[in-house]
Design an enzyme around this catalytic site. Structure first.
Site, mmCIF file in Angstrom:
data_model
loop_
_atom_site.group_PDB
_atom_site.id
_atom_site.type_symbol
_atom_site.label_atom_id
_atom_site.label_comp_id
_atom_site.label_asym_id
_atom_site.label_seq_id
_atom_site.Cartn_x
_atom_site.Cartn_y
_atom_site.Cartn_z
ATOM 1 N N ASN A 74 2.793 44.853 29.565
ATOM 2 C CA ASN A 74 1.982 46.203 29.336
ATOM 3 C C ASN A 74 2.180 47.286 30.374
ATOM 4 O OD1 ASN A 74 -0.205 47.663 28.286
ATOM 5 N ND2 ASN A 74 -1.759 46.135 28.910
ATOM 6 N N ARG A 95 -16.814 35.547 27.638
ATOM 7 C CA ARG A 95 -16.907 36.292 28.681
ATOM 8 C C ARG A 95 -18.104 37.435 28.630
ATOM 9 N NH1 ARG A 95 -11.463 39.642 30.454
ATOM 10 N NH2 ARG A 95 -12.752 41.410 29.436
ATOM 11 N N TYR A 113 -13.818 49.451 33.278
ATOM 12 C CA TYR A 113 -12.659 48.854 32.297
ATOM 13 C C TYR A 113 -13.030 47.657 31.492
ATOM 14 C CZ TYR A 113 -8.199 46.696 31.860
ATOM 15 O OH TYR A 113 -7.144 45.913 31.276
ATOM 16 N N ASP A 170 -14.994 38.489 34.384
ATOM 17 C CA ASP A 170 -13.685 39.053 35.015
ATOM 18 C C ASP A 170 -14.257 40.225 35.825
ATOM 19 O OD1 ASP A 170 -11.259 39.811 35.613
ATOM 20 O OD2 ASP A 170 -10.429 39.910 33.336
ATOM 21 N N HIS A 216 -11.564 41.843 37.530
ATOM 22 C CA HIS A 216 -10.561 42.576 37.702
ATOM 23 C C HIS A 216 -10.047 43.057 39.052
ATOM 24 C CE1 HIS A 216 -11.435 43.270 33.153
ATOM 25 N NE2 HIS A 216 -10.222 42.799 33.026
ATOM 26 N N GLU A 222 -13.422 35.380 37.276
ATOM 27 C CA GLU A 222 -11.997 35.511 37.203
ATOM 28 C C GLU A 222 -11.787 36.540 38.032
ATOM 29 O OE1 GLU A 222 -10.829 36.226 33.290
ATOM 30 O OE2 GLU A 222 -8.847 37.488 34.050
ATOM 31 N N GLU A 226 -3.434 35.945 36.034
ATOM 32 C CA GLU A 226 -2.833 36.675 34.716
ATOM 33 C C GLU A 226 -1.498 37.570 35.120
ATOM 34 O OE1 GLU A 226 -6.181 38.382 33.167
ATOM 35 O OE2 GLU A 226 -5.463 40.311 33.959
ATOM 36 N N ARG A 237 -4.516 30.963 35.399
ATOM 37 C CA ARG A 237 -4.441 31.633 34.305
ATOM 38 C C ARG A 237 -3.112 32.260 34.042
ATOM 39 N NH1 ARG A 237 -7.902 33.604 31.578
ATOM 40 N NH2 ARG A 237 -7.168 36.052 31.822
ATOM 41 N N GLU A 264 -8.517 31.931 26.714
ATOM 42 C CA GLU A 264 -9.021 33.222 26.382
ATOM 43 C C GLU A 264 -8.576 33.788 24.926
ATOM 44 O OE1 GLU A 264 -7.544 36.453 28.812
ATOM 45 O OE2 GLU A 264 -8.969 37.492 28.559
ATOM 46 N N TRP A 286 -6.747 46.752 41.246
ATOM 47 C CA TRP A 286 -6.660 46.371 39.747
ATOM 48 C C TRP A 286 -6.881 44.924 39.641
ATOM 49 C CZ3 TRP A 286 -6.941 46.207 35.342
ATOM 50 C CH2 TRP A 286 -6.509 47.066 34.467
HETATM 51 C C1 CS2 Z 1 -7.883 40.960 31.402
HETATM 52 C C2 CS2 Z 1 -6.734 41.773 30.655
HETATM 53 O O1 CS2 Z 1 -8.135 39.506 29.621
HETATM 54 C C3 CS2 Z 1 -8.187 39.612 30.754
HETATM 55 O O2 CS2 Z 1 -8.573 38.876 31.605
HETATM 56 O O3 CS2 Z 1 -7.776 40.675 32.832
HETATM 57 O O4 CS2 Z 1 -7.796 42.855 30.229
HETATM 58 C C4 CS2 Z 1 -5.917 42.476 31.505
HETATM 59 O O5 CS2 Z 1 -6.517 43.420 32.268
HETATM 60 C C5 CS2 Z 1 -4.709 42.908 30.756
HETATM 61 O O6 CS2 Z 1 -4.139 42.126 29.925
HETATM 62 C C6 CS2 Z 1 -3.623 43.876 31.441
HETATM 63 O O7 CS2 Z 1 -2.562 44.076 30.763
HETATM 64 MG MG MG Z 2 -8.484 39.035 33.562
#
Ligand code: CS2
Ligand code: MG
Length: 405
Positions: free
Chosen positions: A37, A147, A159, A212, A214, A238, A264, A285, A341, A405
């Site tokens: 991404n 979620r 976000y 989440d 983030h 998360e 992730e 994850r 997810e 982030w």
């Molecule tokens: C997120 C995503 O799905 C999730 O758990 O954290 O929105 C993530 O921020 C994006 O995939 C970033 O590319």
């Molecule tokens: Mg996430």
């Protein structure tokens, strides 16, 4: 069965996807996802310029040797670009091996460990009520896990929240420069505990709830959030804090029994070895696309199983339907699978370009029974949706300090 040709495609049916197609001299081909991404073109160039020329003529059956060649053999180990490229090659080779064997990939991994894969959906909204209404709609569809993300009151954007405070970057076509979003931990804390209190009040004790963060919190703030959320019994919390220093999760763990999930953005097992080994987390994850493919994720799953950590692969919209298929095969096999997810099959254009054979219903999913991954990619349809430069947003504190982030 030798590799004859490797092609890299980039298309944007609502968001960008990088797809690899490996064709063998027997005519069998395989597909893989290499989407990173906001950095898609770096992977395209790396694949075309550095990876593909080294693989032409090699046996497509040598999945393990090709993985080692691209990882150990390259000197520059790890890294998001490198591992996304390896991942796509690896998925395509598993796809080819399955087609050659006449078996779906989960059978090659060892067969099924469960009847179907449990999914969690995303509910979000500008207000707590809106988020809970969204959740009710998913429950009505049959989801047993959801979620919850609600806009932070007092911030112009949050976000991961749809609606008029919309900022769900993954679904947006093009962002020629990174947008910036403010963050306030204080404002966030004001609403998030109330969200889960109200969710339990409305949905009762059975529904599995997730959240989440983030990575916006410091470890001690995460510890506090975990404690405050304990009465609402989350399936997992998360990305509470970043874990570049993996030991910071020891601190969080000492304070709360809320289960923790992370991973992730991780590219290799080394990013989470201590997190897993010390049982500081409950769910890992990592995604096949960002962590070196099926070969690598299978190893992560086996390592995690020793420490009672389950896999819960990332399933955001920036993972292509090919990655979704790969996850469904892994999840069907992994004895220590936790939850997947899932955010739907993508835009109409996306569904026209990609077919992944995954069956979804009642909050559960199953991989295709077709040989290989069971995916198809329509090159002509993809050509109708060319690449658009796009970025993830950047997070800043209200005083302008660049934030996690
Ligand atoms: C997120 C995503 O799905 C999730 O758990 O954290 O929105 C993530 O921020 C994006 O995939 C970033 O590319
Ligand atoms: Mg996430």
């Amino acid at each position: 069965m030798n590799i004859r040709d490797i092609k890299v495609f980039i298309c944007s049916p609502g968001r960008n996807f990088v797809t690899v197609k490996i064709t063998t001299d027997s005519g069998i081909y395989g597909l893989g996802d290499a989407t990173l991404n906001g950095r898609e073109m770096a992977v395209v160039t790396y694949l075309e310029e550095c990876v593909a020329p080294c693989l032409i003529g090699r046996s497509a059956h040598d999945i393990e040797d090709i993985w080692q060649y691209l990882y150990r053999g390259v000197y520059w180990r790890k890294g998001a670009v490198n591992m996304a490229a390896i991942a796509a090659i690896d998925m395509a080779l598993w796809d080819i091996k399955g087609k050659a064997a006449g078996l779906p990939v989960y059978q090659l991994l060892g067969g099924r460990s469960r009847r179907a894969v449990t999914l969690y959906g995303h509910a979000s909204g500008s207000t707590i009520d809106e988020t809970l209404d969204h959740c009710a709609a998913l429950v009505a569809e049959g989801y047993s896990a959801v979620r919850l993300q609600s806009a932070v009151a007092g911030l112009p954007a949050t976000y991961g929240v749809l609606g008029d405070k919309k900022d769900y970057f993954e679904l947006q076509g093009s962002r020629p420069l990174p947008p910036e979003e403010p963050w306030s931990t204080k404002k966030y804390f004001n609403g998030v505990v109330e969200l889960f209190r109200r969710a339990r009040e409305r949905f009762g004790p059975e529904l599995n709830l997730l959240h989440d963060v983030h990575s916006r919190l410091t470890p001690i703030e995460s510890a506090r959030l975990g404690k405050l959320l304990e009465p609402y019994d989350l399936l997992f919390l998360e990305d509470a804090s970043i874990a570049e220093n993996q030991q910071s999760y020891e601190l969080i763990r000492q304070h709360t029994t809320t289960p923790l999930a992370i991973g992730e953005t991780y590219n290799t097992l080394w990013d989470c070895k201590e997190l897993i080994q010390n049982q500081w987390i409950d769910y890992i994850r990592m995604a096949a696309t960002h962590a070196g493919g099926i070969t690598a994720l299978r190893r992560v799953a086996d390592f995690a199983a020793i420490y009672n950590v389950k896999i819960a692969p990332h399933g955001a919209p920036d993972l292509s339907p090919i990655c979704v298929a790969a996850h469904m095969h892994l999840n069907s096999w992994a004895p220590n699978f936790g939850i997947q997810e899932y955010v739907g099959a993508g835009s109409d254009a996306c569904q026209q370009i990609f077919t992944n054979g995954v069956t979804v219903g009642n909050g559960m999913a199953s991989p295709s029974e077709a040989p290989g991954l069971g995916v198809e990619f329509d090159e002509q349809a993809a050509a109708q949706h060319p690449y658009k430069r796009s970025y993830l947003p950047v997070s800043r504190l209200e005083d302008g300090t660049l934030w996690h982030w």
